[in-house]
Design an enzyme around this catalytic site. Sequence first.
Site, PDB file in Angstrom:
ATOM      1  N   ASN A 172       0.835  -1.205   0.000  1.00 33.30           N
ATOM      2  CA  ASN A 172       0.000   0.000   0.000  1.00 33.30           C
ATOM      3  C   ASN A 172       0.871   1.257   0.000  1.00 33.30           C
ATOM      4  OD1 ASN A 172       0.661  -0.910   2.651  1.00 33.30           O
ATOM      5  ND2 ASN A 172      -0.930   0.364   3.563  1.00 33.30           N
ATOM      6  N   ILE A 173       0.414   2.235  -0.758  1.00 31.07           N
ATOM      7  CA  ILE A 173       1.155   3.489  -0.917  1.00 31.07           C
ATOM      8  C   ILE A 173       0.230   4.635  -0.543  1.00 31.07           C
ATOM      9  CG2 ILE A 173       2.470   4.960  -2.525  1.00 31.07           C
ATOM     10  CD1 ILE A 173       3.672   2.083  -2.096  1.00 31.07           C
ATOM     11  N   GLU A 174       0.657   5.407   0.457  1.00 27.42           N
ATOM     12  CA  GLU A 174      -0.213   6.462   0.977  1.00 27.42           C
ATOM     13  C   GLU A 174       0.193   7.848   0.492  1.00 27.42           C
ATOM     14  OE1 GLU A 174      -1.748   4.148   4.926  1.00 27.42           O
ATOM     15  OE2 GLU A 174      -0.306   5.767   5.228  1.00 27.42           O
ATOM     16  N   CYS A 183      -4.351   0.786  -2.083  1.00 23.61           N
ATOM     17  CA  CYS A 183      -4.108  -0.400  -1.266  1.00 23.61           C
ATOM     18  C   CYS A 183      -3.152  -1.348  -1.992  1.00 23.61           C
ATOM     19  CB  CYS A 183      -5.412  -1.140  -1.011  1.00 23.61           C
ATOM     20  SG  CYS A 183      -6.582  -0.242   0.006  1.00 23.61           S
ATOM     21  N   GLU A 185      -3.496  -4.485  -2.739  1.00 26.83           N
ATOM     22  CA  GLU A 185      -4.152  -5.346  -3.729  1.00 26.83           C
ATOM     23  C   GLU A 185      -4.353  -4.598  -5.048  1.00 26.83           C
ATOM     24  OE1 GLU A 185      -5.009  -4.621  -0.613  1.00 26.83           O
ATOM     25  OE2 GLU A 185      -6.488  -6.016   0.191  1.00 26.83           O
ATOM     26  N   CYS A 216     -10.230  -4.632   1.744  1.00 26.67           N
ATOM     27  CA  CYS A 216     -11.260  -3.623   2.008  1.00 26.67           C
ATOM     28  C   CYS A 216     -12.317  -3.662   0.896  1.00 26.67           C
ATOM     29  CB  CYS A 216     -10.641  -2.236   2.110  1.00 26.67           C
ATOM     30  SG  CYS A 216     -10.141  -1.547   0.516  1.00 26.67           S
TER      31      CYS A 216
HETATM   32  N1  THU Z   1      -5.130  -1.181   3.011  1.00 28.34           N
HETATM   33  C1  THU Z   1      -4.681  -2.063   2.059  1.00 28.34           C
HETATM   34  O1  THU Z   1      -3.592  -1.920   1.516  1.00 28.34           O
HETATM   35  N2  THU Z   1      -5.493  -3.096   1.702  1.00 28.34           N
HETATM   36  C2  THU Z   1      -6.708  -3.338   2.276  1.00 28.34           C
HETATM   37  O2  THU Z   1      -7.451  -4.166   1.782  1.00 28.34           O
HETATM   38  C3  THU Z   1      -7.083  -2.613   3.495  1.00 28.34           C
HETATM   39  C4  THU Z   1      -6.419  -1.267   3.631  1.00 28.34           C
HETATM   40  C5  THU Z   1      -4.273  -0.044   3.343  1.00 28.34           C
HETATM   41  C6  THU Z   1      -4.796   1.274   2.867  1.00 28.34           C
HETATM   42  C7  THU Z   1      -4.145   2.233   3.828  1.00 28.34           C
HETATM   43  O3  THU Z   1      -2.841   2.508   3.376  1.00 28.34           O
HETATM   44  C8  THU Z   1      -4.035   1.453   5.125  1.00 28.34           C
HETATM   45  O4  THU Z   1      -4.131   0.073   4.750  1.00 28.34           O
HETATM   46  C9  THU Z   1      -5.145   1.780   6.129  1.00 28.34           C
HETATM   47  O5  THU Z   1      -6.388   1.655   5.567  1.00 28.34           O
END
Ligand code: THU
Length: 262
Positions: A172-174, A183, A185, A216
């Site tokens: 995941n990259i924010e 996310c 995936e 998610c």
């Molecule tokens: N996140 C994912 O990478 N995959 C998911 O299915 C659930 C959420 C990440 C998004 C964000 O960077 C962090 O987790 C918190 O939601």
Amino acid sequence: MDHVNTILKLLLDEAKTVSERSYSPYSGRKEGVIVLLEDGSMVPGVRVENASFQLTIPPLLNVITTLYALQRKDLSAIVSSVAFTEAELAYTSALSGYNWELVAQNVLMVAGAHVSDPTKMLTVTSTTELPTAEQGVIMARNAASFAFIPESNFPVGCAIKTESGDIVTAANIEHTDWSQIICAERNALSTAISYGLSETIELYVSCPKLVGGTPCGSCRQVIVELAPRATVWMDSGNAQPIAMNATELLPGHFTGDVLKRV
Ligand code: THU
């Protein structure tokens, strides 16, 4: 400068070529970008639409999240098959560590970066050994260490296996703007589309800080559209990974078939 122009022209040709890989059944808009890294390797990003339009991943976001998951920061130029939007320019200027120069409406260069002759597309796939479910989940768990998570400090990793046996991992990259966060995936799936890989048939996900963490809702929507036949394996720590079909994860999902133009 002439030499740089020749390089930019070549990158534009590549961007146009990869744009054909876009998944754009709703708009028909084929859009691609190519990032040139300082060592001359190239990384593609294409438009990946979704029946839930909001979840569409534009080419620039696609390629930047691919690069962050690879921990490659040595960007030298980005060339797009179409003009960058104001929002994209604001997005790039918010990325820390780069001093961008907009040298044409579809060309961004990093001031001071070394501009190499483009060589080949950066390899993101491994095909060496096809993983068992346990190994796939461990690959996802390891990939979580590449997460860029200044907002949540919650790492997630993903590994996917395509029908032809390619494996792609991502994290995941924010972004400061939460609506742009990708996310693990979705990062893995959109990277696979940028590289023109075949359909994903296995997807492994791991949330190292949450045993048994599941995709998610946004990821479920994207998984069911891009990888409807996939088995999704979720890391359960020392216990056996939990498996669910993509469609089981989102019963009664909206397919968007009625919206498709192409
Ligand atoms: N996140 C994912 O990478 N995959 C998911 O299915 C659930 C959420 C990440 C998004 C964000 O960077 C962090 O987790 C918190 O939601």
